[in-house]
Each structure stands twice: as C-alpha cells, then as structure tokens.
Write a protein that holds these residues in place. Structure first.
Motif, PDB file in Angstrom:
ATOM      1  N   ASN A   1      81.237  58.219  44.860  1.00 27.81           N
ATOM      2  CA  ASN A   1      80.092  57.708  44.094  1.00 27.81           C
ATOM      3  C   ASN A   1      80.469  57.327  42.665  1.00 27.81           C
ATOM      4  N   ILE A   2      81.491  58.007  42.129  1.00 25.03           N
ATOM      5  CA  ILE A   2      81.955  57.634  40.775  1.00 25.03           C
ATOM      6  C   ILE A   2      82.483  56.201  40.828  1.00 25.03           C
ATOM      7  N   ARG A   3      83.306  55.946  41.849  1.00 22.06           N
ATOM      8  CA  ARG A   3      83.845  54.576  41.980  1.00 22.06           C
ATOM      9  C   ARG A   3      82.728  53.574  42.272  1.00 22.06           C
ATOM     10  N   GLU A   4      81.782  53.997  43.097  1.00 22.29           N
ATOM     11  CA  GLU A   4      80.700  53.066  43.454  1.00 22.29           C
ATOM     12  C   GLU A   4      79.852  52.704  42.222  1.00 22.29           C
ATOM     13  N   THR A   5      79.700  53.658  41.311  1.00 18.96           N
ATOM     14  CA  THR A   5      78.932  53.363  40.098  1.00 18.96           C
ATOM     15  C   THR A   5      79.683  52.338  39.241  1.00 18.96           C
ATOM     16  N   VAL A   6      80.991  52.506  39.144  1.00 18.13           N
ATOM     17  CA  VAL A   6      81.782  51.513  38.394  1.00 18.13           C
ATOM     18  C   VAL A   6      81.649  50.152  39.082  1.00 18.13           C
ATOM     19  N   ALA A   7      81.764  50.152  40.410  1.00 16.82           N
ATOM     20  CA  ALA A   7      81.651  48.889  41.161  1.00 16.82           C
ATOM     21  C   ALA A   7      80.286  48.249  40.894  1.00 16.82           C
ATOM     22  N   THR A   8      79.250  49.068  40.798  1.00  9.95           N
ATOM     23  CA  THR A   8      77.902  48.529  40.554  1.00  9.95           C
ATOM     24  C   THR A   8      77.813  47.910  39.160  1.00  9.95           C
ATOM     25  N   PHE A   9      78.403  48.563  38.185  1.00 10.15           N
ATOM     26  CA  PHE A   9      78.420  47.992  36.828  1.00 10.15           C
ATOM     27  C   PHE A   9      79.060  46.598  36.860  1.00 10.15           C
ATOM     28  N   ILE A  10      80.231  46.527  37.471  1.00  8.11           N
ATOM     29  CA  ILE A  10      80.988  45.265  37.465  1.00  8.11           C
ATOM     30  C   ILE A  10      80.244  44.209  38.290  1.00  8.11           C
ATOM     31  N   ALA A  11      79.757  44.618  39.467  1.00  8.88           N
ATOM     32  CA  ALA A  11      79.059  43.666  40.340  1.00  8.88           C
ATOM     33  C   ALA A  11      77.781  43.147  39.676  1.00  8.88           C
ATOM     34  N   SER A  12      77.179  43.951  38.809  1.00  9.30           N
ATOM     35  CA  SER A  12      75.950  43.517  38.140  1.00  9.30           C
ATOM     36  C   SER A  12      76.230  42.582  36.966  1.00  9.30           C
ATOM     37  N   GLY A  13      77.506  42.514  36.564  1.00  9.16           N
ATOM     38  CA  GLY A  13      77.859  41.551  35.519  1.00  9.16           C
ATOM     39  C   GLY A  13      78.388  42.161  34.227  1.00  9.16           C
ATOM     40  N   ILE A  14      78.637  43.468  34.216  1.00  6.38           N
ATOM     41  CA  ILE A  14      79.248  44.064  33.019  1.00  6.38           C
ATOM     42  C   ILE A  14      80.724  43.687  32.991  1.00  6.38           C
ATOM     43  N   ASP A  15      81.190  43.259  31.824  1.00  7.37           N
ATOM     44  CA  ASP A  15      82.569  42.831  31.685  1.00  7.37           C
ATOM     45  C   ASP A  15      83.410  44.022  31.208  1.00  7.37           C
ATOM     46  N   ALA A  16      84.327  44.465  32.069  1.00  5.59           N
ATOM     47  CA  ALA A  16      85.132  45.657  31.738  1.00  5.59           C
ATOM     48  C   ALA A  16      86.072  45.399  30.566  1.00  5.59           C
ATOM     49  N   GLU A  17      86.348  44.132  30.305  1.00  7.84           N
ATOM     50  CA  GLU A  17      87.230  43.811  29.168  1.00  7.84           C
ATOM     51  C   GLU A  17      86.488  43.961  27.849  1.00  7.84           C
ATOM     52  N   LYS A  18      85.186  43.777  27.925  1.00 10.52           N
ATOM     53  CA  LYS A  18      84.386  43.758  26.687  1.00 10.52           C
ATOM     54  C   LYS A  18      83.645  45.064  26.439  1.00 10.52           C
ATOM     55  N   SER A  19      83.848  46.042  27.315  1.00  9.97           N
ATOM     56  CA  SER A  19      83.125  47.300  27.126  1.00  9.97           C
ATOM     57  C   SER A  19      84.055  48.450  27.517  1.00  9.97           C
ATOM     58  N   ILE A  20      83.630  49.648  27.192  1.00 10.95           N
ATOM     59  CA  ILE A  20      84.376  50.828  27.642  1.00 10.95           C
ATOM     60  C   ILE A  20      83.593  51.437  28.800  1.00 10.95           C
ATOM     61  N   ILE A  21      84.250  51.525  29.953  1.00 12.52           N
ATOM     62  CA  ILE A  21      83.623  52.158  31.122  1.00 12.52           C
ATOM     63  C   ILE A  21      84.484  53.374  31.472  1.00 12.52           C
ATOM     64  N   PHE A  22      83.876  54.537  31.522  1.00 14.72           N
ATOM     65  CA  PHE A  22      84.677  55.739  31.810  1.00 14.72           C
ATOM     66  C   PHE A  22      83.810  56.803  32.455  1.00 14.72           C
ATOM     67  N   ASN A  23      84.463  57.836  33.009  1.00 10.95           N
ATOM     68  CA  ASN A  23      83.662  58.950  33.524  1.00 10.95           C
ATOM     69  C   ASN A  23      83.798  60.166  32.614  1.00 10.95           C
ATOM     70  N   GLN A  24      82.616  60.697  32.363  1.00 11.12           N
ATOM     71  CA  GLN A  24      82.381  61.752  31.377  1.00 11.12           C
ATOM     72  C   GLN A  24      83.332  62.946  31.500  1.00 11.12           C
ATOM     73  N   SER A  25      83.609  63.393  32.734  1.00  9.19           N
ATOM     74  CA  SER A  25      84.413  64.608  32.911  1.00  9.19           C
ATOM     75  C   SER A  25      85.822  64.439  32.354  1.00  9.19           C
ATOM     76  N   GLN A  26      86.284  63.188  32.223  1.00  9.22           N
ATOM     77  CA  GLN A  26      87.658  62.952  31.797  1.00  9.22           C
ATOM     78  C   GLN A  26      87.835  62.974  30.284  1.00  9.22           C
ATOM     79  N   VAL A  27      86.723  63.106  29.569  1.00  8.16           N
ATOM     80  CA  VAL A  27      86.809  63.175  28.100  1.00  8.16           C
ATOM     81  C   VAL A  27      86.215  64.524  27.710  1.00  8.16           C
TER      82      VAL A  27
END
Ligand code: TYM
Length: 333
Positions: A60-86
């Motif tokens: 589901n973590i990966r699916e959420t990232v996929a949803t961000f990108i599929a919806s049109g968020i540009d990974a080059e122009k934003s920071i996308i990360f998962n909370q537990s890793q910080v």
C-alpha cells in the motif's frame, strides 16, 4: 511568494474519490505552480494506529506513491517520501506530545468516531495521532497544508501546539503557524450509500465509494446503485440542504467538471436521476479511468516507485534532521 506545502495520505489501501477530490487533486495544482515547494508524505506511522498486515502495508505504501504519480504529481518537482524512514517524525511527535494537552486531544472528533464505543481498546497511537500529524507539518516549516474538511480540527490542534511550544520556550516564530488549504465547496465527499456519512476507506461496503483503481464498469455500476431520494432532480440550490444524497452527487459532478452548481441544477432541474447519473458516470470514467490504468501500470515498476521514495527520504531527512537538532537545543537536550 511561494508556499511551503506539506500534506500526508495514509497507505491503508482503497484510496478513493474523497481522497482525490478532497486532497490529491489540490496537491497536483499546488505542485504545478513552480513557486511552491511541495512535500507529500505517505504516512505509514499513522497507518499502524490500527492493525495492518505488514505485507499489505508494504504494497500500500507503493500504491500510494503510484496514486500520487498517476494523478499528476511530478516527482521531480516535489518531495515524496514515507514517514517511517525519517526518524525525526517519531522524535518530534514525542516531544510535541509533551506540549499538547490531554484536554485538547479529548476534543478530537475523529478519535471518537474511529475508537467508537470501545474506547478502552483503541491504541494510544490512535489517540495521539494528531500530535504526530503536527510533527509532520512543523518539521518542514510548512506554511500551507492542503487537506479535506475532515482534517480541519487536526490542523487547528497543530496550530495550538506550535503556538504553545513557541511560547513555552520563548522562541517566537520557531514553529511556523500553518494555514489549512481546504476547498470552499465540497471539501467532504460523502458515501454513495448515505449522504450524511463521509466516503471512507474503512466503510465495509465497496459500493459506498469509488476507488481510484476501479474499472469503468465498476464505476458505472456504483453510480447506478448510488442512493438518491424519490424526488426528481432539484430545481434550486436551497433544496440541496435537505437532500444530502442529491447534494453529494451534484457536488461530485461539479468538482469533477468545474461546472457551477447553478448551471448543473438548471440543466437537470426536474429530470430523472438516471439521466444525471449517466452524465456523472461519464465524467467519473473520464477522470478516474486514466488514473486507474496508470496506477496499475506503475505497480509493476517497483524499482521506480522505490527510487522515488528513497530519493524523497534523503531530501526530507536533510530538512527534518536540521529542525529536530534545533528542537533538541531548545528543550535542553
Ligand atoms: P487520510 O489518509 O485519511 O486522507 C488523505 C486526505 O484525503 C482527505 N479525505 C477526504 N476529503 C474529502 N472527502 C472525503 N470523504 C475524504 N476522505 C479523506 C483527507 O482530508 C486527507 O487530506 N491524518 C491524515 C494524514 C496526515 C496528514 C499529515 C495530512 C498525516 N500527517 C500532515 C496533512 C498534513 C489522514 O489520515 O488522511
């Protein structure tokens, strides 16, 4: 001046139309504006406030990232990360839980709803979850937080925590006081089965929501079965207040198409719901189907999704670790 945007989405599966229209659609617009710095967080620490299957959570973590990108968020122009890793998120949440007051948390309606009658059995994490959310936002000096209406109270709490910390330690302006960005209209998408209940991932019936991974036929079927009242389509806006299902469906149509409520009501006034529902289904299929196809495609590209997360984590960690260091100094560690 550009805004510092931060928002989070829980990786609990079944991301739905409410998440999209209430939040993710705004993320995309804010991200398209080059003036803004955007951070979008997959809040896996929040997800475990209720039981999660570890394997499903990872997917589901990966699916959420996929949803961000599929919806049109540009990974080059934003920071996308998962909370537990910080790790600063967990640390700051602890420190801020010593600033937040029991009385404030006791007022949180979402906890009351989620914990239900059996409050004694709810996890402590579920109770203190808005403090972690405050930590997320405050670590990045965020100025604006795009969310759906259901998160409004949590943002008010975040502002209170920031203000109290600044006052208690006499560090005026250390934590920035963030502004919520909530859509003026239809910031709360309701269940297709009950116009008074929020569309939600946890609702048992899948017919109550449009998932962002739904196929065309599923969308059409769900809209066909969506609850309405026995009257024909409303002929003026005032009627909507007493007709929650009609209000929700017309609101969804308006959010999807950008058409004004007045125009929709004028066009469909007195007609059967079935005619309106055909138009609504079409608008939904046009919007959701490309997203759904793209999500499924991206889910086969695990390395790509993992790379987005690992690069995002590095960048987020850079910012958050500097802030937590200052927090340590302020509290006297
Ligand atoms: P979550 O994962 O429940 O929902 C993600 C986003 O979708 C919005 N949303 C809706 N909007 C309109 N109608 C609905 N029916 C609907 N259902 C969900 C939510 O308002 C949210 O914007 N605690 C947050 C995640 C979070 C967060 C943060 C958000 C953690 N840290 C920091 C902002 C900033 C949550 O559980 O959202």
């Amino acid at each position: 001046m550009g805004k510092k945007i931060f928002s989070g989405v829980q990786p609990t599966g079944n991301l739905h139309l409410g998440n999209y229209l209430g939040a993710i659609k705004n993320f995309v617009e804010l991200n398209n504006d080059n003036e803004n710095d955007c951070i979008f967080c997959v809040v896996d620490l929040h997800a475990i406030t209720i039981n999660q299957d570890p394997k499903e959570l990872r997917n589901n973590i990966r699916e959420t990232v996929a949803t961000f990108i599929a919806s049109g968020i540009d990974a080059e122009k934003s920071i996308i990360f998962n909370q537990s890793q910080v790790s600063a998120h967990s640390e700051a949440a602890w420190i801020l839980s010593c600033t937040a007051r029991m009385g404030w948390l006791n007022r949180m309606t979402q906890f009351k709803e989620k914990a239900g009658k059996d409050k004694e059995k709810a996890s402590i994490g579920l109770y203190s979850y808005p403090v972690l959310m405050a930590a997320d936002i405050l670590l990045y000096d965020s100025t604006h937080v795009p969310v759906g209406d259901d998160q409004k109270q949590h943002l008010e709490l975040c502002r209170d925590i920031a203000q109290k910390f600044n006052n208690d330690f006499n560090v005026n302006d250390f934590f920035k006081i963030p502004e919520p960005l909530i859509q003026k209209e239809f910031s709360r998408i309701m269940s297709l089965k009950d116009g008074l209940k929020k569309m939600s991932k946890s609702e048992l019936s899948d017919l109550s929501r449009i998932n962002l991974t739904d196929e065309k036929d599923q969308i059409i079927n769900k809209i066909k079965k969506a609850k309405t009242d026995p009257l024909p389509m409303p002929s003026n806006i005032d009627e909507l207040e007493k007709r929650p299902e009609a209000k929700n469906l017309i609101g969804i149509y308006s959010s999807l198409t950008g058409l004004k409520l007045e125009k929709i009501i004028k066009d469909f006034s007195g007609k059967n719901f079935s005619e309106f529902k055909e138009n609504l289904s079409q608008a939904l299929v046009d919007k959701i189907n490309p997203i759904s196809v793209e999500i499924k495609k991206l889910l086969n590209e695990k390395n790509y999704l993992d790379k987005i997360l690992s690069e995002g984590c590095k960048k987020a960690n850079d910012i958050a670790s500097r802030k937590i260091k200052k927090i340590h100094e302020i509290v006297g560690f």
